[in-house]
Design an enzyme around this catalytic site. Sequence first.
Site, mmCIF file in Angstrom:
data_model
loop_
_atom_site.group_PDB
_atom_site.id
_atom_site.type_symbol
_atom_site.label_atom_id
_atom_site.label_comp_id
_atom_site.label_asym_id
_atom_site.label_seq_id
_atom_site.Cartn_x
_atom_site.Cartn_y
_atom_site.Cartn_z
ATOM 1 N N LYS A 238 0.675 -1.028 0.035
ATOM 2 C CA LYS A 238 0.014 -0.274 -0.038
ATOM 3 C C LYS A 238 0.944 1.164 -0.038
ATOM 4 O O LYS A 238 2.050 1.111 0.568
ATOM 5 C CB LYS A 238 -0.803 0.093 1.278
ATOM 6 C CG LYS A 238 -1.978 -0.978 1.330
ATOM 7 C CD LYS A 238 -2.711 -0.865 2.589
ATOM 8 C CE LYS A 238 -3.709 -1.821 2.657
ATOM 9 N NZ LYS A 238 -4.912 -1.722 1.597
ATOM 10 N N ARG A 312 -10.287 -11.687 2.479
ATOM 11 C CA ARG A 312 -11.115 -12.705 1.866
ATOM 12 C C ARG A 312 -10.326 -14.168 1.883
ATOM 13 O O ARG A 312 -11.058 -15.114 1.878
ATOM 14 C CB ARG A 312 -11.645 -12.230 0.456
ATOM 15 C CG ARG A 312 -10.574 -12.175 -0.503
ATOM 16 C CD ARG A 312 -11.015 -11.492 -1.947
ATOM 17 N NE ARG A 312 -10.912 -10.196 -1.597
ATOM 18 C CZ ARG A 312 -11.458 -9.227 -2.419
ATOM 19 N NH1 ARG A 312 -11.900 -9.642 -3.967
ATOM 20 N NH2 ARG A 312 -11.496 -7.731 -2.384
HETATM 21 N N1 BES Z 1 -8.004 -4.111 4.727
HETATM 22 C C1 BES Z 1 -8.261 -3.686 3.253
HETATM 23 C C2 BES Z 1 -9.460 -2.797 2.875
HETATM 24 C C3 BES Z 1 -9.740 -1.522 3.586
HETATM 25 C C4 BES Z 1 -8.785 -0.538 2.986
HETATM 26 C C5 BES Z 1 -10.441 -1.436 4.569
HETATM 27 C C6 BES Z 1 -9.002 0.783 3.617
HETATM 28 C C7 BES Z 1 -10.970 -0.186 4.897
HETATM 29 C C8 BES Z 1 -10.015 0.820 4.350
HETATM 30 C C9 BES Z 1 -8.067 -4.920 2.511
HETATM 31 O O1 BES Z 1 -7.317 -5.975 2.797
HETATM 32 C C10 BES Z 1 -7.742 -4.642 1.134
HETATM 33 O O2 BES Z 1 -6.630 -4.045 1.074
HETATM 34 N N2 BES Z 1 -8.760 -4.551 0.048
HETATM 35 C C11 BES Z 1 -8.033 -4.116 -1.231
HETATM 36 C C12 BES Z 1 -8.886 -5.165 -2.226
HETATM 37 C C13 BES Z 1 -8.227 -5.107 -3.706
HETATM 38 C C14 BES Z 1 -6.637 -5.070 -3.693
HETATM 39 C C15 BES Z 1 -9.038 -5.965 -4.492
HETATM 40 C C16 BES Z 1 -8.954 -2.980 -1.538
HETATM 41 O O3 BES Z 1 -10.122 -2.710 -1.130
HETATM 42 O O4 BES Z 1 -8.274 -1.965 -2.334
HETATM 43 MN MN MN Z 2 -5.459 -5.586 2.050
#
Ligand code: BES
Ligand code: MN
Length: 458
Positions: A238, A312
Site C-alpha cells: 500500500k 477474503r
Molecule cells: N483491509 C483492506 C480494505 C480496506 C482498506 C478497508 C481501506 C478499509 C479501508 C483490504 O485488505 C484491502 O486492501 N482490499 C483491497 C482489495 C483490492 C486489492 C482488490 C482494496 O479494497 O483496495
Molecule cells: Mn489488504
Amino acid sequence: MSKSSEQSSIPIICLEPNKSGYNSLTKIQQNWLEQNDFYGQSGRLLALPNAQGIIDAYVFGVGNFKQRPPLILAQAAAKLPAGNYSLEGTIDQPDLAKLAFSLGTYRFDRYMSSSKDNAQSKINLADIQGTAQGFDEMQTLVDAAFIARDLINIPANDLGPEAFEQKIHKFAAKRNMSCSSIVGDDLLAQNFPMIHAVGRASSEAPRLLDLTWGSPDAPKITLVGKGVTFDTGGLNIKLGAGMVLMKKDMGGAANVLGLAHAIVTAKLNVRLRVLLPIVENAISGNAFRPGDILPSRAGISVEIGNTDAEGRLILADALAYASEEEPDLLLDMATLTGAARVALGPDLPPVYSPNETLARQLVSHGNQWGDPLWHMPLWAPYDGNMSSSVADVNHIGTGGQAGSVLAALFLQRFVGNVGDWVHMDIYGWMPKAQPGRTQGGTDQGIRAAYMMLKERYR
Ligand code: BES
Ligand code: MN
Ligand code: ZN
C-alpha cells in the site's frame, strides 16, 4: 434544584425546540437560556447556575424529533465533566437514552501521559425510569462496543498476532468460554493453507483462534472475524496514505468479540462459536506473491491477483471450517474492501445475505439502535469476473468495479451447508466524531446483530 438537596446527581434536562417544554424551568433559568441563545438545538449543552453561581443542572438540546440521530444523547456525555447525572425532559426511549449517553463517555487516552484524568469511568448515570432492572442489557451493549473500539485503537506494535491471541485467551477465560488455537505450521498440517500463506511472512506466526460457549444442544451460531493485525498490502504494498490506518484491519475480529460478549452476557439460547483467523499481512522473502495459486480448505484452488486482497483469503478458510458443522447461522464481519467505502462512506457498512429477509431485519434493528447498515446484493452475474485461466477462481475481479460485491461473492463460494449466512463489510473507524462515536476505532454491526439474534433465539 439546590445544592443542599439530598439528590446527589445533577439533572440534565433534555429539551426540544418547542416552547412548552420550558415551563418546568424557573423564570431566571428561562432568561438564562434566552441570553445564551439556547432553544433546544440539536447537541447543545448549557450549564444552569443557581443563585450562588453553582451549576446545579444542565439543559441539553435534542433537536427536532424528525431529524434526531438515535444516539444524540451521547453528545451530552461527551461534553460533561466527571460527576453523577440523571436524565429528565424529552426522552423518547429510555433504553436508547441510556445506551446513547453511556456510549458518549468513551475515551481512548491510555497512551497519553495525562490519562489519569480519564473521565470515562467517572461519568455516572442514575437509573432512568422505564429501563430494565436486573440484567443490564444496555450497559452490556456499551461494554461490547468499547471492547471493539479499544481493540481497534490499540496500535499494531502492541497488538500483533501474539498479543492478540493472549488477549483473546483472557477474554474467553473471563466468560467461561473454551478457547484453543492453531498456530504457524500446524495450520498447514490441519489444512488451513490460505491463512498460513497470508500470515507466514510476519515475524509473528499466523493463527486461528476457536472459542465456544453454551449448551451443545442449542442452535449453533458461528461468528467469524477478520483479524489482520496490520495490513501492509504484502508485496502489492500500500501507499502511505492507505497504510496509515491499517492497525484497524482486525476490526472484524474486534467487533465479533464485542458481539460475543453481548451474547454470552445475555445468555442467549445458542451454542456460540467464534473463529478468528489472525495474521499480519507483512513483507519478507517468504511472502505469498501475485500469481501464486493457493490450495484452500474447501478444495478450491485460488489464483492470487493481488496480495492486498488478503482478508477474503483468511476468511475463506475460516468460513469453510465453520461450515463443516453446518451451523444454523454463520455471520462474518471484516474490514474487507476500500470499495465498500467508495459506495457508502465510512458510516454505513454493507450487509450481505442470501436470506434477504434476514438482511432487512438487520438493517431495521440497526436503524433503531444507532448501528446503521445497508443491504447490498450478492449479484450472482458478477461472479464470472473472478474467473481464472489457471485455477478454479481468482480472488479479485477484473475492471475494479463492484469491489465489495465481488469480495462477498468470493466468500460465498466457501460457505457450505449452513442455515443462514450474513456478511458485513465494515469500516471499523470514524474519520470524524459523530453522535455516539468518537473519532477513531468504532463498533459496527454489534447492536444490529445482537438484536436480531435475541429475536431469533430468545
Ligand atoms: N483491509 C483492506 C480494505 C480496506 C482498506 C478497508 C481501506 C478499509 C479501508 C483490504 O485488505 C484491502 O486492501 N482490499 C483491497 C482489495 C483490492 C486489492 C482488490 C482494496 O479494497 O483496495
Ligand atoms: Mn489488504
Ligand atoms: Zn486488509
